[in-house]
Design a protein around this motif. Sequence first.
Motif, PDB file in Angstrom:
ATOM      1  N   ALA A   1       6.704   4.033  -7.045  1.00  0.00           N
ATOM      2  CA  ALA A   1       8.121   3.665  -7.120  1.00  0.00           C
ATOM      3  C   ALA A   1       8.577   3.008  -5.825  1.00  0.00           C
ATOM      4  CB  ALA A   1       8.965   4.900  -7.402  1.00  0.00           C
ATOM      5  N   LEU A   2       8.028   3.457  -4.684  1.00  0.00           N
ATOM      6  CA  LEU A   2       8.415   2.861  -3.409  1.00  0.00           C
ATOM      7  C   LEU A   2       7.872   1.437  -3.306  1.00  0.00           C
ATOM      8  CD1 LEU A   2       9.788   3.075  -0.699  1.00  0.00           C
ATOM      9  CD2 LEU A   2       7.754   4.222   0.214  1.00  0.00           C
ATOM     10  N   ARG A   3       6.650   1.225  -3.814  1.00  0.00           N
ATOM     11  CA  ARG A   3       6.098  -0.147  -3.804  1.00  0.00           C
ATOM     12  C   ARG A   3       6.979  -1.071  -4.638  1.00  0.00           C
ATOM     13  NH1 ARG A   3       0.228  -0.473  -5.851  1.00  0.00           N
ATOM     14  NH2 ARG A   3       0.319  -2.498  -4.871  1.00  0.00           N
ATOM     15  N   ARG A   4       7.388  -0.560  -5.786  1.00  0.00           N
ATOM     16  CA  ARG A   4       8.215  -1.408  -6.663  1.00  0.00           C
ATOM     17  C   ARG A   4       9.544  -1.711  -5.993  1.00  0.00           C
ATOM     18  NH1 ARG A   4       8.403   1.287 -12.433  1.00  0.00           N
ATOM     19  NH2 ARG A   4       9.353  -0.691 -12.981  1.00  0.00           N
ATOM     20  N   ALA A   5      10.126  -0.678  -5.336  1.00  0.00           N
ATOM     21  CA  ALA A   5      11.398  -0.898  -4.658  1.00  0.00           C
ATOM     22  C   ALA A   5      11.216  -1.938  -3.554  1.00  0.00           C
ATOM     23  CB  ALA A   5      11.912   0.416  -4.093  1.00  0.00           C
ATOM     24  N   ALA A   6      10.132  -1.793  -2.784  1.00  0.00           N
ATOM     25  CA  ALA A   6       9.880  -2.726  -1.696  1.00  0.00           C
ATOM     26  C   ALA A   6       9.732  -4.150  -2.237  1.00  0.00           C
ATOM     27  CB  ALA A   6       8.618  -2.311  -0.945  1.00  0.00           C
TER      28      ALA A   6
ATOM     29  N   SER B   1       0.774  -1.242   0.000  1.00  0.00           N
ATOM     30  CA  SER B   1       0.000   0.000   0.000  1.00  0.00           C
ATOM     31  C   SER B   1       0.806   1.294   0.000  1.00  0.00           C
ATOM     32  CB  SER B   1      -0.903  -0.004   1.239  1.00  0.00           C
ATOM     33  OG  SER B   1      -0.083  -0.083   2.393  1.00  0.00           O
ATOM     34  N   ALA B   2       2.103   1.237  -0.222  1.00  0.00           N
ATOM     35  CA  ALA B   2       2.862   2.486  -0.091  1.00  0.00           C
ATOM     36  C   ALA B   2       2.580   3.450  -1.240  1.00  0.00           C
ATOM     37  CB  ALA B   2       4.355   2.174  -0.033  1.00  0.00           C
ATOM     38  N   GLU B   3       2.923   4.709  -1.002  1.00  0.00           N
ATOM     39  CA  GLU B   3       2.897   5.726  -2.048  1.00  0.00           C
ATOM     40  C   GLU B   3       4.291   6.331  -2.078  1.00  0.00           C
ATOM     41  OE1 GLU B   3       0.339   6.855  -3.913  1.00  0.00           O
ATOM     42  OE2 GLU B   3      -1.504   6.833  -2.745  1.00  0.00           O
ATOM     43  N   PRO B   4       4.840   6.701  -3.153  1.00  0.00           N
ATOM     44  CA  PRO B   4       4.348   6.511  -4.514  1.00  0.00           C
ATOM     45  C   PRO B   4       4.606   5.080  -5.002  1.00  0.00           C
ATOM     46  CG  PRO B   4       6.500   7.537  -4.565  1.00  0.00           C
ATOM     47  CD  PRO B   4       6.168   7.336  -3.121  1.00  0.00           C
TER      48      PRO B   4
END
Lengths: 706, 289
Positions: free
Chosen positions: A293-298, A288-291
């Motif tokens: 890009a952070l979800r993809r990194a995670a 559920s993170a924003e943005p």
Amino acid sequence: MADPTEDGASVDRPLAVALRAFDPELRRRAVAELTDVAVETVPLLMQALADEDWRVRKEAVSAVVAAPPIPELVTALIGALEPGDNVGLRNAAVDALAALGLESIRELSAAMVHLDADGRKLAVDALARTGRAEALVVLRGVLDDGDANVRMAAIEGTSAIGVACADKAIELLDGCLSRAEPVERLAALAGLNRLGAQLAWEQLEPLLGDRDLTEEVWTALGKSGDVRALAPLAESLDAAMGGRRHVVVGALGDLLWGADEALAARGRELLGRVSGEAVREVACLVASAEPLALRRAALVVLGVTGTGLGTRTLVDALLDDSLCADAEAWLNLSDPTVRDELIQRLASGDPRERAIAVEVLGRRLTTPAQDAVAAVQRALDDEDEGVRIAALAALTRIGGPASLERVAALLDPSQPSSLRPDAEAALAALAQRHPEQALEVFARGLPPAAGAVIIASCPLTATGSREGDRAYLVLLLSDQAAYHRRVALDALARLPAPGSLDAIVFALSDEELDVRQAAVRALGRLAEGAAAPVAVSRLLELAQPDAEAELCTLALAALAKVRDPRALPALRAAARAPRAAIAVAAVEALPTLADPRRLDPLVEALSHPEPEVAKAALHGLASQRDARARAHIGACLDHEAWDVRRLAADLIAQDGDPATMDLLRSKLGSETEPLVREALTRALESNEQVGGVRRTRPPPGPGPGR
Amino acid sequence: MSSARSLGPRARLRSDEFRLLRDLVNDHAGLTFDESALYVFERRLAERVAQLDLRGFDEYYKFLRFNVRGLAELEEAIDAITTKETYFFRQDYQLRAFCDEVVPRIAQAQKDSRRLTVWSAGCSSGEEAYTLAILLLEHPLLAGFDIKVIGSDLSRSSIAFARRGVYRESSFRTTPEELRRRYFEADGTGHRVVDSVRRLCHFGNLNLLDGQRAAVVGRVDAVFCRNVLIYFDVRSRRKVIDNLHQRLLPGGFLLLGHSESLINVTTAFELVHLREDLVYRKPALGAQT
Ligand SMILES: C[S@@+](CC[C@H](N)C(=O)[O-])C[C@H]1O[C@@H](n2cnc3c(N)ncnc32)[C@H](O)[C@@H]1O
């Protein structure tokens, strides 16, 4: 400052009066109405810039920007940076100087010598906001200014301008990393990160202990691409909390995104050791993170941890459209637990999930794993057709000898016809990979279509002789199932034996269109190979404009691929056919023809009465990348059909030849059809954009070794 | 809506409409009909009119001529009105003559290539083609020959039926019991031609008037075109015979139905008097004048 209105005759009287009005709106309007600014109006403009009301000041800045170059104006603006207490005027002067750009840079540079610290800071702000590379030279001189505020402003200004000229700015900021002042180091590193600079590990390592820089150092480590950056980041992933942990995740994602195998392996090793608590939090970020890009990194970080939760999260993400590509890239299918997780999804209640699991197994498995292949094969019995088709596609890549018989059985006429194309492709691939076993299966007896596919794709002769193979297929050509006749033709066309010609030609009289079409395709293949001249003659007959349209179009496409002097005249005649379907087919086939004279009939087709034919010819000409073709495309901007004109404009835009831009501009003057005007404008705009932003590093692609 | 219309009274065919339809059919397939065929047309085509949801035969005529699907529909119409009557071992005396006196000549001519191709032109549901295949398979002079029988017809549905090769009792009215036992096997409600015979037969959809398309047949040793030309006008007969002539190898044979002849059609063939029948022959190379 003296009242400029007292200054006699040269002053714009009405403006002077209006600027004394009580109502700020009257003052603003007076400035707005000022059309021709000249040396005489400079004092009044300065007065407006110093107005107590911001709306008047803003209007005055616009007037400065619209004015012709007046050296006195720039001098006056710089004068406003001198010590004084009208903050509004100073800010307005900075705005105006920034907007003047190149015009003010040299003056600002000269003024640095006599301005006080506050003035220099304002000058630096103005320079930074010009956004021009020329300002960087001036900023470089101020990076070592005696005043701390000026130095900071210079560092920040350098990174702001750097968007336009990254290399130069990065070099300057690099030099600031060793500053004594922590805020200056921080600003420099933040600037470098913002510009996407790739700093060497040797540069970053000494900064690791610098507590003021921690988060920017993490980000920089992420961009370094260096395997040694992994250890400190992995450690911080455990130690950092909350928003700081997000920064670490972002950096790790950055580092691992385009990683090579060595980096990815080291990542697995180090991240495999992070605490369960950290892994759980990263999993939450994926969800559920924003943005984004952070979800993809995670997601990447989690994939590399190799934990059960990581694997499950990655597999879940396969269902998420915005994450699925990264998730797939980071699933390590040589790990049995990952395979197990995917195999388990085959029992899911959601057919989409089952289909995706099968697809991923098929696409990503690099070493044959029995468990996975067996699971995919079981999916051939799935109740959902999408899953069955996915399973066939997967077996095409990973299926082993054990899949041969099962896939072959799907070609039995009693099986649903919707699976046939995929089953044929899968069987062909299997027979190519496992020829010996394919022959064993053939010998045990198979649905006839499967036999034909094996004959066509297996590198060995299936019946023991080429003649035997051919006889098998010729016999199948008389089968009552049209499907069998079709498959037999496709297979015959692939046999090198030229003796198939008669049988293929006779199939042109089949009562089923599907079969007749297969016969034409088969003739096309023969025409490229051993039986060329005779097959070409047949194709020529079929390519007559009054022939059956469905066969004629196929014959034309086939003729375009043969090296035979008769092809060009035939295509040319068909391109003139009044029946648009035939003419379009001929025109679409022409560009593939090896004959260099193909250009003539394409040009001719531009005058076909049917606009669709002209459009096909335009596409064909555009594919030729030839000066003469270009000229004819340009001439079509005057075609009588508006949709032809529009296509011509679009094609010219794609071609991006600057020489045609004048032509487009002149047509824009005379074109009346709105849709064509739109296309012309689009074409002109797209050409102006060429040569825009320059990147220092290509944007990262997902996954290791991509 | 369409079902409501098809439930209504059958469309009536006026005589002027009949003539238009008849000429269209003649033009495409060569078939000719006299006024008495009006009722056959009306009965067999009214269903097509209803199925296409048309108001009457005038609309049907326009559909046939100008609709994109017009040609396909014309073939459906022709399929509906043609006589396709046929059965195995029809005109047995002619078949005997073929086996006893024609085949030996062909076998001699092809003794080097050891290939023999026979064409059943206008084969309807395929009985004639399979009959020829059985006879050739049985023929002692043809052991080891590469035998091929081509069956072609204008009717797509007939060709599809022929490929299936499963026949009802009425097709066997003149089939010798012994051959029936050897070459047919029970299949559901009918009898299926055995594979060894089917293997020799190749079926295709051809209009005998279309010489260019007929070229797909290649060159053949003999043509059986029986009970086809009787339905044609003279002009179309000439065209068909010319096309058959082109497909025949020099010295090849043409066998017509018992009431058919080439009188007034052509002199391109020579008449061959056999013991039991008269057949036509394309002059051998060198024999032509
Ligand atoms: C009465 S059957 C003859 C069958 C078989 N030859 C026999 O003698 O028993 C006539 C066949 O000729 C076909 N026919 C009519 N006009 C044709 C044409 N123009 N081209 C090919 N076949 C045609 C009909 O469809 C029909 O099946």
